[in-house]
Design a protein around this motif. Sequence first.
Motif, mmCIF file in Angstrom:
data_model
loop_
_atom_site.group_PDB
_atom_site.id
_atom_site.type_symbol
_atom_site.label_atom_id
_atom_site.label_comp_id
_atom_site.label_asym_id
_atom_site.label_seq_id
_atom_site.Cartn_x
_atom_site.Cartn_y
_atom_site.Cartn_z
ATOM 1 N N MET A 168 -7.740 5.690 12.312
ATOM 2 C CA MET A 168 -7.870 5.511 10.862
ATOM 3 C C MET A 168 -9.180 6.103 10.355
ATOM 4 O O MET A 168 -9.230 6.702 9.276
ATOM 5 N N LEU A 169 -10.250 5.944 11.125
ATOM 6 C CA LEU A 169 -11.536 6.521 10.750
ATOM 7 C C LEU A 169 -11.457 8.045 10.753
ATOM 8 O O LEU A 169 -11.997 8.712 9.853
ATOM 9 N N SER A 170 -10.768 8.591 11.741
ATOM 10 C CA SER A 170 -10.575 10.037 11.813
ATOM 11 C C SER A 170 -9.786 10.535 10.608
ATOM 12 O O SER A 170 -10.134 11.554 9.993
ATOM 13 N N ASN A 171 -8.715 9.828 10.253
ATOM 14 C CA ASN A 171 -7.919 10.212 9.080
ATOM 15 C C ASN A 171 -8.767 10.199 7.808
ATOM 16 O O ASN A 171 -8.629 11.074 6.946
ATOM 17 N N LEU A 172 -9.621 9.193 7.694
ATOM 18 C CA LEU A 172 -10.476 9.097 6.509
ATOM 19 C C LEU A 172 -11.462 10.255 6.463
ATOM 20 O O LEU A 172 -11.718 10.824 5.389
ATOM 21 N N TYR A 173 -12.010 10.627 7.596
ATOM 22 C CA TYR A 173 -12.941 11.754 7.650
ATOM 23 C C TYR A 173 -12.251 13.041 7.195
ATOM 24 O O TYR A 173 -12.818 13.828 6.410
ATOM 25 N N VAL A 174 -11.027 13.243 7.673
ATOM 26 C CA VAL A 174 -10.255 14.419 7.249
ATOM 27 C C VAL A 174 -9.995 14.358 5.750
ATOM 28 O O VAL A 174 -10.128 15.358 5.031
ATOM 29 N N GLN A 175 -9.622 13.176 5.262
ATOM 30 C CA GLN A 175 -9.354 12.993 3.839
ATOM 31 C C GLN A 175 -10.572 13.359 2.990
ATOM 32 O O GLN A 175 -10.469 14.044 1.976
ATOM 33 N N ALA A 176 -11.731 12.905 3.426
ATOM 34 C CA ALA A 176 -12.957 13.122 2.659
ATOM 35 C C ALA A 176 -13.463 14.553 2.761
ATOM 36 O O ALA A 176 -14.370 14.937 2.008
ATOM 37 N N ASN A 177 -12.899 15.333 3.660
ATOM 38 C CA ASN A 177 -13.309 16.727 3.810
ATOM 39 C C ASN A 177 -12.179 17.705 3.490
ATOM 40 O O ASN A 177 -12.244 18.880 3.865
ATOM 41 N N SER A 178 -11.176 17.222 2.787
ATOM 42 C CA SER A 178 -10.043 18.050 2.397
ATOM 43 C C SER A 178 -9.987 18.160 0.880
ATOM 44 O O SER A 178 -10.461 17.265 0.165
ATOM 45 N N PRO A 179 -9.397 19.232 0.352
ATOM 46 C CA PRO A 179 -9.228 19.341 -1.103
ATOM 47 C C PRO A 179 -8.414 18.163 -1.630
ATOM 48 O O PRO A 179 -7.473 17.695 -0.982
ATOM 49 N N LEU A 180 -8.777 17.670 -2.800
ATOM 50 C CA LEU A 180 -8.053 16.563 -3.392
ATOM 51 C C LEU A 180 -6.659 17.002 -3.805
ATOM 52 O O LEU A 180 -6.466 18.101 -4.337
ATOM 53 N N GLU A 181 -5.672 16.134 -3.573
ATOM 54 C CA GLU A 181 -4.295 16.481 -3.904
ATOM 55 C C GLU A 181 -4.092 16.626 -5.406
ATOM 56 O O GLU A 181 -3.289 17.439 -5.856
ATOM 57 N N ASP A 182 -4.796 15.817 -6.177
ATOM 58 C CA ASP A 182 -4.681 15.867 -7.631
ATOM 59 C C ASP A 182 -5.972 16.444 -8.204
ATOM 60 O O ASP A 182 -7.027 15.815 -8.116
ATOM 61 N N PRO A 183 -5.919 17.633 -8.794
ATOM 62 C CA PRO A 183 -7.140 18.259 -9.333
ATOM 63 C C PRO A 183 -7.851 17.377 -10.358
ATOM 64 O O PRO A 183 -9.077 17.473 -10.516
ATOM 65 N N GLU A 184 -7.121 16.503 -11.041
ATOM 66 C CA GLU A 184 -7.738 15.632 -12.031
ATOM 67 C C GLU A 184 -8.666 14.601 -11.389
ATOM 68 O O GLU A 184 -9.466 13.963 -12.074
ATOM 69 N N ASP A 185 -8.546 14.418 -10.069
ATOM 70 C CA ASP A 185 -9.401 13.473 -9.366
ATOM 71 C C ASP A 185 -10.741 14.068 -8.954
ATOM 72 O O ASP A 185 -11.597 13.374 -8.396
ATOM 73 N N GLU A 186 -10.935 15.358 -9.202
ATOM 74 C CA GLU A 186 -12.221 15.981 -8.883
ATOM 75 C C GLU A 186 -13.339 15.342 -9.707
ATOM 76 O O GLU A 186 -13.128 14.865 -10.821
ATOM 77 N N ILE A 187 -14.540 15.328 -9.142
ATOM 78 C CA ILE A 187 -15.695 14.779 -9.849
ATOM 79 C C ILE A 187 -15.954 15.592 -11.116
ATOM 80 O O ILE A 187 -15.991 16.822 -11.077
ATOM 81 N N ASP A 188 -16.092 14.894 -12.225
ATOM 82 C CA ASP A 188 -16.437 15.547 -13.495
ATOM 83 C C ASP A 188 -17.928 15.891 -13.438
ATOM 84 O O ASP A 188 -18.785 15.006 -13.526
ATOM 85 N N GLN A 189 -18.233 17.148 -13.297
ATOM 86 C CA GLN A 189 -19.609 17.569 -13.065
ATOM 87 C C GLN A 189 -20.510 17.310 -14.276
ATOM 88 O O GLN A 189 -21.710 17.078 -14.120
ATOM 89 N N VAL A 190 -19.925 17.321 -15.467
ATOM 90 C CA VAL A 190 -20.722 17.021 -16.660
ATOM 91 C C VAL A 190 -21.191 15.569 -16.622
ATOM 92 O O VAL A 190 -22.366 15.258 -16.855
ATOM 93 N N ILE A 191 -20.250 14.667 -16.329
ATOM 94 C CA ILE A 191 -20.601 13.239 -16.232
ATOM 95 C C ILE A 191 -21.532 13.006 -15.043
ATOM 96 O O ILE A 191 -22.525 12.264 -15.137
ATOM 97 N N TRP A 192 -21.228 13.634 -13.919
ATOM 98 C CA TRP A 192 -22.052 13.470 -12.720
ATOM 99 C C TRP A 192 -23.502 13.880 -12.981
ATOM 100 O O TRP A 192 -24.439 13.257 -12.483
ATOM 101 N N GLY A 193 -23.679 14.893 -13.799
ATOM 102 C CA GLY A 193 -25.017 15.357 -14.124
ATOM 103 C C GLY A 193 -25.822 14.377 -14.951
ATOM 104 O O GLY A 193 -27.050 14.477 -15.029
ATOM 105 N N GLN A 194 -25.137 13.402 -15.561
ATOM 106 C CA GLN A 194 -25.821 12.379 -16.351
ATOM 107 C C GLN A 194 -26.286 11.193 -15.499
ATOM 108 O O GLN A 194 -26.937 10.285 -16.011
ATOM 109 N N CYS A 195 -25.927 11.198 -14.228
ATOM 110 C CA CYS A 195 -26.208 10.044 -13.363
ATOM 111 C C CYS A 195 -27.426 10.318 -12.484
ATOM 112 O O CYS A 195 -27.614 11.427 -11.985
#
Length: 298
Positions: free
Chosen positions: A211-238
């Motif tokens: 399960m840990l291995s699967n999570l590592y792969v998940q966190a290093n793979s492109p997101l399935e839904d592009p809308e889930d990508e980090i909003d860089q404008v909002i991220w820049g405010q943090c």
Amino acid sequence: MNDSELLEQALHSGAIIHQPHALKAFLSANFLAKRFGENDKLFSHTSILMANDSVLVQPTYEESVQAPALQDFRIQRILNRGIYPAAYQATFQWYQNKGFDEVFRYFATKAASANEYLSHNVTILLAMNSVYRQLNEHQIPAFLNRFTEFVTSTFSNIDNVNSKPVPVKASLSDVLSSCIEQFGFFGHNLITLAWLLRCKDQLSTSLYEAMLSNLYVQANSPLEDPEDEIDQVIWGQCKAEPGIESFESRINCLIFDYTSNLHQITFADALCLLQSEFPQYTADLNKIAKYQCLVLEK
């Protein structure tokens, strides 16, 4: 509202979109209550979020579904194919014949065999196994109904999936760093890591590592839904603020300032667990909490 009332609500909260999250949120609310207090306020707020994200299901079904005694292979086939209403009886008979530990191990093996986007196959399963230990006899039927709905919506036909994850050996530190870098929609990668750490003793070493291995792969793979990508404008405010007071203030904001999504509770809980386990990452986790709050305000 107290925790017993919240548990009853969770037991009778069915899924709206895909999988039932209420029981996981019930546990998260209890963990948060131990850290912050304000139990009544926290449980009441969780109840509101739960009602917004669920359908209320009063009856239990296995008593009204009449079925002959089912053999093991028939029980598993009914659940794998999501055959309703027989599925309610299938789970109930499996539980009566073999006990919940065997049922859990069967699905834990399935959960470790596939990398599911958002990892609900892992987190909800682990949470349900944890909740089961707290239930009295009268609560078991409603719990088994929600469990049946979860496994049929999550694991149906999983054995027919052609691509199996390739095991990747990754240290816990590597997994944590990857999940902080790509925390996923509403922090699901961090939520998954938190539940794996919390429930490590529920799993064999091989299942935990898979399960840990699967999570590592998940966190290093492109997101399935592009809308889930980090909003860089909002991220820049943090900003990454290291202080524990700032972190807890941000968590309080994430929990109470919005009524948008039940993951406010499960994500806040995951951030708190990870901050407790890895205080050196307080600033990073605080920044992520700030980001989620700004997303909810958007």
